[in-house]
Write a protein that holds these residues in place. Structure first.
Motif, mmCIF file in Angstrom:
data_model
loop_
_atom_site.group_PDB
_atom_site.id
_atom_site.type_symbol
_atom_site.label_atom_id
_atom_site.label_comp_id
_atom_site.label_asym_id
_atom_site.label_seq_id
_atom_site.Cartn_x
_atom_site.Cartn_y
_atom_site.Cartn_z
ATOM 1 N N ARG A 104 -4.454 3.671 2.579
ATOM 2 C CA ARG A 104 -4.390 5.064 1.805
ATOM 3 C C ARG A 104 -5.732 5.316 2.525
ATOM 4 O O ARG A 104 -6.590 4.794 3.049
ATOM 5 N N VAL A 159 4.637 -4.308 3.317
ATOM 6 C CA VAL A 159 4.928 -3.212 2.591
ATOM 7 C C VAL A 159 3.981 -2.241 1.859
ATOM 8 O O VAL A 159 4.147 -1.127 1.301
ATOM 9 N N THR A 188 4.367 13.715 2.256
ATOM 10 C CA THR A 188 5.026 12.633 3.061
ATOM 11 C C THR A 188 5.881 13.269 4.056
ATOM 12 O O THR A 188 5.788 12.455 5.068
ATOM 13 N N ASP A 205 8.697 7.195 -8.032
ATOM 14 C CA ASP A 205 8.845 6.543 -6.661
ATOM 15 C C ASP A 205 7.729 5.377 -6.451
ATOM 16 O O ASP A 205 6.821 5.602 -5.401
ATOM 17 N N VAL A 253 6.405 2.235 -4.633
ATOM 18 C CA VAL A 253 6.506 1.527 -3.573
ATOM 19 C C VAL A 253 5.955 -0.003 -3.403
ATOM 20 O O VAL A 253 6.125 -0.609 -2.499
ATOM 21 N N SER A 268 11.273 13.451 -8.447
ATOM 22 C CA SER A 268 11.022 12.525 -7.586
ATOM 23 C C SER A 268 10.605 12.941 -6.490
ATOM 24 O O SER A 268 11.445 13.776 -5.516
ATOM 25 N N ILE A 269 9.519 12.578 -5.780
ATOM 26 C CA ILE A 269 8.795 12.927 -4.614
ATOM 27 C C ILE A 269 9.876 12.441 -3.323
ATOM 28 O O ILE A 269 10.235 13.194 -2.597
ATOM 29 N N VAL A 270 10.484 11.161 -3.630
ATOM 30 C CA VAL A 270 11.211 10.406 -2.630
ATOM 31 C C VAL A 270 12.721 11.790 -2.637
ATOM 32 O O VAL A 270 13.069 11.718 -1.544
ATOM 33 N N GLU A 297 1.427 1.071 -7.189
ATOM 34 C CA GLU A 297 1.485 2.249 -6.257
ATOM 35 C C GLU A 297 2.633 3.310 -6.245
ATOM 36 O O GLU A 297 3.993 2.470 -5.864
ATOM 37 N N SER A 298 2.605 4.292 -6.199
ATOM 38 C CA SER A 298 3.707 5.323 -6.093
ATOM 39 C C SER A 298 3.612 5.720 -4.428
ATOM 40 O O SER A 298 2.661 5.379 -3.776
ATOM 41 N N VAL A 299 4.573 6.660 -4.060
ATOM 42 C CA VAL A 299 4.525 7.218 -2.874
ATOM 43 C C VAL A 299 3.114 8.091 -2.832
ATOM 44 O O VAL A 299 2.458 7.912 -1.725
ATOM 45 N N LYS A 300 2.755 8.646 -3.760
ATOM 46 C CA LYS A 300 1.594 9.413 -3.610
ATOM 47 C C LYS A 300 0.204 8.974 -4.143
ATOM 48 O O LYS A 300 -0.847 9.178 -3.523
ATOM 49 N N THR A 348 0.790 6.257 3.314
ATOM 50 C CA THR A 348 2.079 6.204 2.403
ATOM 51 C C THR A 348 2.983 5.452 2.955
ATOM 52 O O THR A 348 2.850 4.972 3.971
ATOM 53 N N VAL A 349 4.079 4.929 2.083
ATOM 54 C CA VAL A 349 5.328 4.625 2.593
ATOM 55 C C VAL A 349 6.123 5.626 3.221
ATOM 56 O O VAL A 349 6.498 6.279 2.206
#
Lengths: 372, 127
Positions: free
Chosen positions: A304, A300, A238, B36, B38, A35-37, B59-62, A324-325
């Motif tokens: 990009r 939300v 991120t 992830d 979003v 998980s990136i987050v 969409e993911s974070v990436k 990104t978010v």
């Protein structure tokens, strides 16, 4: 750059740990380990370990290496004391950015000194080719590409310094920001620097390639009680975006100059010239047409790279370079270039996100700043 | 949904057909690969879709991943709760994680879609 994908000394570790891998700048690199987050939060709250061995490491030996680098870099190198590190840019004659680099002045325990450039992985070959003809007047300077002989590991996060306690022959806790020293682990040299690319406190370590696995394992073990996690390039992106650090190929390129990029602080013109300085002095005097800004997108949906930025009359005034978010802030953030007259904090923008319009505002950078 | 009775697109959408209505989502494998998440966007009710046409995106974070319709027909319902509960795509991909319902004429073209077994094989090969 060859078509073959190179491994770093740590690639087998990443694979064994179940990382999602992807080719990046010719290297097989971990994107995330699940998980990136989660890795992003581990870096903001605890400690994370990144393999950044793909970054280029170019060493300069010889008495005139500082003089050569003074000619090539936007900031002076000749007054950089041993142990010092400086963020700088390398520009072409027109003032376009060839790369953003860190220049190290390293003092070996034996007393010898050398300079080293850490360059972007995707620019390494280009920089070496750019350097070669420009070194002709400096036959006494020896330039070696140390990238594949060494490994680079970034330990980042508020518990990074606690993690390395007792790990090195000489402790790292007194090391100043943007300073480095050479120490040892198991009698093998390690270059330790107080640098990073995440907005957190931390260290970057340069080791011999054959020592990388051992030092990585040791850091993972030492960091276990601090909640250390291996982290990939996904969260590196991120993290650096929240910290508003520009990324080559996105915010920076040969068609962008340092003044427009907001990196005027990294250009030192006083009593000196360097490749591109003449063009940059002129750009600075004329003021750039478009500038890098921070953008908060309402709603939300993230904007990009490549999304067009419009003004109230639907006229194109710029484009997004990264977005990104934000995992920390929980709303969409972006960086981009907009026409200078729309760059003031609070300026309203409209972003065209693949055919749909989103309202946005220019906001101060960075998006995230750690408590020091 | 019984996963073994579903049809799958190579692009990781699943489809279940009953009484001329196709229910479409993405597989748990795809959701896990994206990680992830979003944001997602679904089509409006009434929209006509062709086979392979993009009907939305997730969409993911990436990154952004387009969603492709495995069938042709009219969108008669969209799971409007889903964009606010993206974790359902990972936890209940074949149930409450459904995305759209499409009224189709006839049966989907099974020759262009994968069986459960063939899809599993594709995932195992890392696609």
């Amino acid at each position: 750059m060859t078509d073959n994908i190179a491994s770093t000394p740590l690639t087998s570790w990443h694979r064994a740990a179940g990382a999602t891998m992807s080719p990046f700048a010719g290297f097989d690199m971990p994107i995330h380990y699940g998980s990136i987050v989660a890795e992003h939060h581990a870096c903001r709250n605890a400690a994370t370990l990144f393999d950044v061995s793909h970054m280029g490491r170019i060493r300069f030996d010889g008495d005139r290496s500082a003089e050569l680098l003074d000619r090539l870099l936007t900031r002076r190198v000749s007054d950089l004391a041993p142990g010092g590190i400086r963020y700088s840019l390398m520009c072409n004659e027109e003032g376009g950015i060839l790369d953003d680099v860190l220049v190290y002045h390293i003092e070996k325990p034996s007393g010898g000194r050398f300079h080293m450039l850490v360059v972007n992985a995707s620019n390494r070959q280009k920089i070496i080719e750019w350097l070669t003809p420009r070194m002709a007047d400096y036959p006494d300077v020896i330039c070696t590409d140390r990238t594949e002989l060494t490994s680079m590991i970034a330990l980042q996060g508020p518990l990074a310094m606690a993690t390395v306690e007792g790990l090195f022959k000489h402790p790292a806790d007194k090391l100043g920001y943007y300073h480095s020293y050479v120490t040892e682990q198991f009698n093998k040299p390690v270059i330790v620097s107080r640098t990073g690319y995440t907005g957190e406190d931390g260290l970057e370590l340069i080791t011999r390639a054959d020592e990388a696995g051992r030092i990585w394992e040791n850091l993972m073990l030492a960091g276990r009680k601090h909640g250390i996690q291996a982290a990939g390039l996904g969260c590196r992106d991120t993290l650096r975006l929240e910290a508003a650090m520009p990324l080559y190929g996105h915010e920076l390129s040969e068609s962008i100059d340092p003044i427009s990029a907001g990196l005027g602080f990294a250009c030192n013109f006083k009593d000196r010239t360097f490749i591109g300085s003449e063009a940059l002095v002129k750009i600075k005097a004329d003021q750039p047409q478009s500038v890098r800004v921070g953008i908060r997108v309402e709603g939300v949906r993230p904007a990009r790279e490549g999304c067009q930025i419009l003004d109230a009359n639907d006229q194109n005034i710029g484009a997004i370079t990264s977005g990104t978010v934000s995992p920390t802030l929980q709303y969409p953030i972006a960086m981009g270039y907009v026409a200078a007259e729309h760059s003031q904090i609070g300026s309203p923008l409209t972003i065209d996100i693949r055919g749909k319009r989103a309202a946005a505002n220019v906001v101060p950078l960075p998006f995230y700043k750690r408590n020091r | 949904m019984n996963q073994e009775e579903l049809l799958y697109a190579e692009t990781h959408e699943w489809v279940h057909v009953e009484s001329g209505v196709a229910t479409i989502g993405i597989t748990a494998f795809a959701a896990e690969q994206l990680t992830d998440l979003v944001y997602m966007e679904l089509p409006e009710v009434g929209r006509q879709l062709n086979v392979g046409e993009e009907f939305g995106e997730v969409e993911s974070v990436k990154a952004v991943s387009p969603l492709y319709s495995p069938v042709a027909g009219e969108v008669i319902e969209a799971n409007t709760e889903l964009p606010g509960k993206l974790d359902l795509l990972g936890s209940d991909a074949f149930g409450s994680g459904w995305m759209i319902k499409v009224r189709i004429s006839g049966e989907p073209d099974a020759s262009k879609l994968l069986s459960h077994e063939a899809y599993q094989k594709q995932c195992a090969e890392g696609n």
